[in-house]
Design a protein around this motif. Structure first.
Motif, PDB file in Angstrom:
ATOM      1  N   PRO A  85       0.828  -1.218   0.000  1.00 36.28           N
ATOM      2  CA  PRO A  85       0.000   0.000   0.000  1.00 36.28           C
ATOM      3  C   PRO A  85       0.855   1.257   0.000  1.00 36.28           C
ATOM      4  O   PRO A  85       1.997   1.261   0.472  1.00 36.28           O
ATOM      5  CB  PRO A  85      -0.766  -0.128   1.321  1.00 36.28           C
ATOM      6  N   SER A  86       0.284   2.341  -0.523  1.00 35.32           N
ATOM      7  CA  SER A  86       0.949   3.642  -0.504  1.00 35.32           C
ATOM      8  C   SER A  86      -0.077   4.716  -0.171  1.00 35.32           C
ATOM      9  O   SER A  86      -1.157   4.744  -0.770  1.00 35.32           O
ATOM     10  CB  SER A  86       1.576   3.962  -1.867  1.00 35.32           C
ATOM     11  N   GLU A  87       0.259   5.568   0.781  1.00 36.71           N
ATOM     12  CA  GLU A  87      -0.598   6.716   1.028  1.00 36.71           C
ATOM     13  C   GLU A  87      -0.521   7.630  -0.189  1.00 36.71           C
ATOM     14  O   GLU A  87       0.535   7.788  -0.797  1.00 36.71           O
ATOM     15  CB  GLU A  87      -0.135   7.463   2.279  1.00 36.71           C
ATOM     16  N   ALA A  88      -1.638   8.228  -0.566  1.00 33.24           N
ATOM     17  CA  ALA A  88      -1.695   9.060  -1.771  1.00 33.24           C
ATOM     18  C   ALA A  88      -1.468  10.526  -1.433  1.00 33.24           C
ATOM     19  O   ALA A  88      -1.891  11.014  -0.384  1.00 33.24           O
ATOM     20  CB  ALA A  88      -3.034   8.874  -2.476  1.00 33.24           C
ATOM     21  N   TYR A  89      -0.818  11.205  -2.325  1.00 28.07           N
ATOM     22  CA  TYR A  89      -0.507  12.626  -2.170  1.00 28.07           C
ATOM     23  C   TYR A  89      -1.765  13.490  -2.260  1.00 28.07           C
ATOM     24  O   TYR A  89      -2.669  13.214  -3.046  1.00 28.07           O
ATOM     25  CB  TYR A  89       0.464  13.047  -3.269  1.00 28.07           C
ATOM     26  N   SER A  90      -1.803  14.520  -1.435  1.00 30.00           N
ATOM     27  CA  SER A  90      -2.876  15.504  -1.484  1.00 30.00           C
ATOM     28  C   SER A  90      -2.277  16.882  -1.266  1.00 30.00           C
ATOM     29  O   SER A  90      -1.448  17.075  -0.368  1.00 30.00           O
ATOM     30  CB  SER A  90      -3.930  15.226  -0.405  1.00 30.00           C
ATOM     31  N   ARG A  91      -2.683  17.835  -2.090  1.00 32.25           N
ATOM     32  CA  ARG A  91      -2.206  19.202  -1.896  1.00 32.25           C
ATOM     33  C   ARG A  91      -2.792  19.813  -0.629  1.00 32.25           C
ATOM     34  O   ARG A  91      -2.241  20.759  -0.078  1.00 32.25           O
ATOM     35  CB  ARG A  91      -2.589  20.065  -3.106  1.00 32.25           C
ATOM     36  N   VAL A  92      -3.919  19.282  -0.180  1.00 34.81           N
ATOM     37  CA  VAL A  92      -4.622  19.856   0.971  1.00 34.81           C
ATOM     38  C   VAL A  92      -3.952  19.448   2.280  1.00 34.81           C
ATOM     39  O   VAL A  92      -3.756  20.268   3.176  1.00 34.81           O
ATOM     40  CB  VAL A  92      -6.099  19.417   0.984  1.00 34.81           C
ATOM     41  N   SER A  93      -3.591  18.175   2.391  1.00 33.08           N
ATOM     42  CA  SER A  93      -3.005  17.669   3.628  1.00 33.08           C
ATOM     43  C   SER A  93      -1.575  17.205   3.370  1.00 33.08           C
ATOM     44  O   SER A  93      -1.356  16.250   2.632  1.00 33.08           O
ATOM     45  CB  SER A  93      -3.842  16.494   4.169  1.00 33.08           C
ATOM     46  N   THR A  94      -0.599  17.891   3.976  1.00 37.78           N
ATOM     47  CA  THR A  94       0.809  17.545   3.774  1.00 37.78           C
ATOM     48  C   THR A  94       1.520  17.179   5.068  1.00 37.78           C
ATOM     49  O   THR A  94       2.696  16.851   5.060  1.00 37.78           O
ATOM     50  CB  THR A  94       1.561  18.725   3.131  1.00 37.78           C
ATOM     51  N   ASP A  95       0.814  17.221   6.182  1.00 43.17           N
ATOM     52  CA  ASP A  95       1.423  16.923   7.477  1.00 43.17           C
ATOM     53  C   ASP A  95       1.532  15.414   7.665  1.00 43.17           C
ATOM     54  O   ASP A  95       0.534  14.697   7.615  1.00 43.17           O
ATOM     55  CB  ASP A  95       0.578  17.534   8.606  1.00 43.17           C
ATOM     56  N   THR A 211       7.647  13.977   2.311  1.00 40.52           N
ATOM     57  CA  THR A 211       6.412  14.237   1.575  1.00 40.52           C
ATOM     58  C   THR A 211       5.909  13.004   0.835  1.00 40.52           C
ATOM     59  O   THR A 211       6.646  12.032   0.643  1.00 40.52           O
ATOM     60  CB  THR A 211       6.669  15.368   0.553  1.00 40.52           C
ATOM     61  N   LEU A 212       4.641  13.069   0.426  1.00 41.12           N
ATOM     62  CA  LEU A 212       4.041  12.058  -0.444  1.00 41.12           C
ATOM     63  C   LEU A 212       4.008  12.533  -1.896  1.00 41.12           C
ATOM     64  O   LEU A 212       3.506  11.812  -2.770  1.00 41.12           O
ATOM     65  CB  LEU A 212       2.608  11.749   0.014  1.00 41.12           C
ATOM     66  N   GLU A 213       4.521  13.717  -2.172  1.00 41.21           N
ATOM     67  CA  GLU A 213       4.446  14.276  -3.518  1.00 41.21           C
ATOM     68  C   GLU A 213       5.148  13.377  -4.536  1.00 41.21           C
ATOM     69  O   GLU A 213       6.329  13.040  -4.357  1.00 41.21           O
ATOM     70  CB  GLU A 213       5.075  15.668  -3.545  1.00 41.21           C
ATOM     71  N   PRO A 214       4.462  12.977  -5.613  1.00 36.88           N
ATOM     72  CA  PRO A 214       5.074  12.095  -6.616  1.00 36.88           C
ATOM     73  C   PRO A 214       6.367  12.679  -7.181  1.00 36.88           C
ATOM     74  O   PRO A 214       6.434  13.852  -7.538  1.00 36.88           O
ATOM     75  CB  PRO A 214       3.989  11.999  -7.698  1.00 36.88           C
ATOM     76  N   GLN A 215       7.384  11.847  -7.223  1.00 39.68           N
ATOM     77  CA  GLN A 215       8.690  12.145  -7.802  1.00 39.68           C
ATOM     78  C   GLN A 215       9.413  13.298  -7.108  1.00 39.68           C
ATOM     79  O   GLN A 215      10.317  13.905  -7.678  1.00 39.68           O
ATOM     80  CB  GLN A 215       8.584  12.374  -9.313  1.00 39.68           C
ATOM     81  N   ALA A 216       9.033  13.579  -5.872  1.00 35.37           N
ATOM     82  CA  ALA A 216       9.788  14.575  -5.105  1.00 35.37           C
ATOM     83  C   ALA A 216      11.207  14.083  -4.850  1.00 35.37           C
ATOM     84  O   ALA A 216      12.129  14.884  -4.664  1.00 35.37           O
ATOM     85  CB  ALA A 216       9.081  14.849  -3.771  1.00 35.37           C
TER      86      ALA A 216
END
Length: 420
Positions: A85-95, A211-216
């Motif tokens: 599993p992977s948590e998905a990135y969201s611009r709203v929640s980054t904490d 972060t969860l941001e893709p390809q960060a």
């Protein structure tokens, strides 16, 4: 692709006022790499399928990825049938909401063997510590971010050994990444220059490093935080686990990048300092200024990001050094370079590039770090010298002792305490 009420994908329904990209509309988005299909499952049970564009992955080891809209997770299955599993990135929640731990590659290997074949971990204290870290990672107690260094350092492995290590890293990291230290480097400089010039700080410099941001993890030109097309962003989020896992467990061994020129240059600097007759204070000033001279391109990139002239900063190394001491990452990294440049016994090797760049970044932005001995010992010394709290450890046993001291627990353990 069109949903049941014929509203085009990517638009909003003005009648119902429900956001189009919402769990009220969608249940699952599915990418089936083996069948080359992209499927959307609506909340009313209807399904829509279309052909998947050809993948650019050279050896995709992911068979299927499912984005669960309700939980906001991506569940992926490998071609061997293993699930991660992977948590998905969201611009709203980054904490991240829980402590982040950066692990050197050798400690990741210990975790992988603790899962796959515990008999291969000979030190029983390290095995027990690894199993505790695994439990914390799998039950929302900690975050274990991956970096591009981890993806690169698995490349010399092959076959089952690489598969098991890569799968364990993908499962335990759960989508969390350490932003590329090269990006963090420029961001810190940009924020520093903006404050110095009293101009607005670029928003990109405020992005979380864990972060969860893709390809960060990459220093490429993909910036998910800048994508304003929801469909494009969600597709990137959905495919990111397959990119990470396939890079980790690609069955074809990859050659590491050539860092010989970097090693040669740093050896030359160390040898130069060893031959010069300078006082300790003079050596320190020279080493501090040299860090800027050797990395002037990063300063120029940061100045361009802020919109200021880099030339006058480059001419005043003393002012830059003063500013540098307030930066989380570069204050540590520059001190590490300085320490090794001034050590006539330092023996530079290619692995130092990853150890210095990534462990310094982890030390600056993660709550805890488990490092390799040489760099980890120097980081501990630098933190003490700078008056900062020590968060770097040389073994998993030491790390778990600190976690226990600080009361770090799994979600289940926290819930049990709340019920008392």
């Amino acid at each position: 692709m069109v949903e049941a009420d014929a509203t085009p994908l990517g638009h909003h329904n003005e009648v119902t006022a429900i956001p189009f990209f919402s769990a009220d509309r969608f249940q699952y988005w599915v990418i089936d790499f083996e069948r080359h299909e992209f499927e959307v499952v609506m909340t009313d049970g209807t399904r829509h399928t279309e052909a998947l564009p050809p993948t650019t992955l050279r050896d995709n080891q992911v068979a299927r990825s499912v984005f669960d809209w309700k939980s906001w997770w991506v569940w992926s299955t490998t071609v061997r049938g293993d699930i991660f599993p992977s948590e998905a990135y969201s611009r709203v929640s980054t904490d991240k909401g829980r402590p982040a731990i950066y692990l050197d590659q050798n400690h990741w290997s210990t975790l992988a063997w603790a899962r796959v074949d515990p008999s291969k971990v000979k030190d029983q204290d390290e095995l027990a510590a690894a199993q505790r870290i695994i439990a914390l990672a799998l039950d929302a107690g900690i975050v274990l971010p991956l970096s591009s260094a981890h993806l690169t350092e698995t490349s010399p492995l092959y076959g089952d050994r690489r598969y098991h290590l890569g799968l364990a890293m993908a499962q335990l990291s759960g989508g969390w990444q350490l932003r590329s230290p090269l990006t963090v480097w420029v961001n810190e400089l940009a924020a520093m220059l903006a404050a110095y010039e009293h101009v607005p700080v670029p928003p990109s410099t405020q992005l979380p490093v864990v972060t969860l941001e893709p390809q960060a993890w990459s220093a490429n030109d993909v910036h998910a935080h800048e994508i304003d097309n929801d469909l494009e962003l969600l597709q990137l989020v959905l495919t990111e686990p397959s990119v990470i896992l396939s890079t980790l467990i690609d069955t074809t061994p990859l050659e590491k990048g050539d860092a010989s020129a970097w090693v040669k240059r740093n050896r030359e600097i160390t040898e130069l300092f060893a031959t010069e007759c300078l006082t300790d204070a003079e050596r320190t000033r020279r080493a501090e200024g040299l860090f800027w001279c050797e990395n002037i391109q990063e300063l120029e990139r940061a100045a361009a990001l802020v919109g200021v002239d880099a030339s006058r900063f480059a001419q005043d190394a003393s002012a830059l050094v003063q500013q540098l001491r307030a930066t989380p990452y570069l204050s540590i990294l520059s001190a590490l370079f300085q320490r090794r440049h001034l050590d006539r016994n330092a023996r530079w090797k290619e692995s130092d590039f990853f150890d210095m760049m990534y462990l310094s970044c982890g030390t600056a932005y993660c709550d805890y770090v488990a490092a390799e001995t040489y760099t980890g010992t120097q980081l501990q010394q630098i933190l003490r010298q700078q008056g900062k709290q020590g968060n770097t450890f040389l073994s998993l046993t030491e790390l778990v002792t600190a976690l226990n001291r600080d009361g770090v627990k799994t979600a289940s353990e926290k819930a049990a305490l709340d019920d008392l």
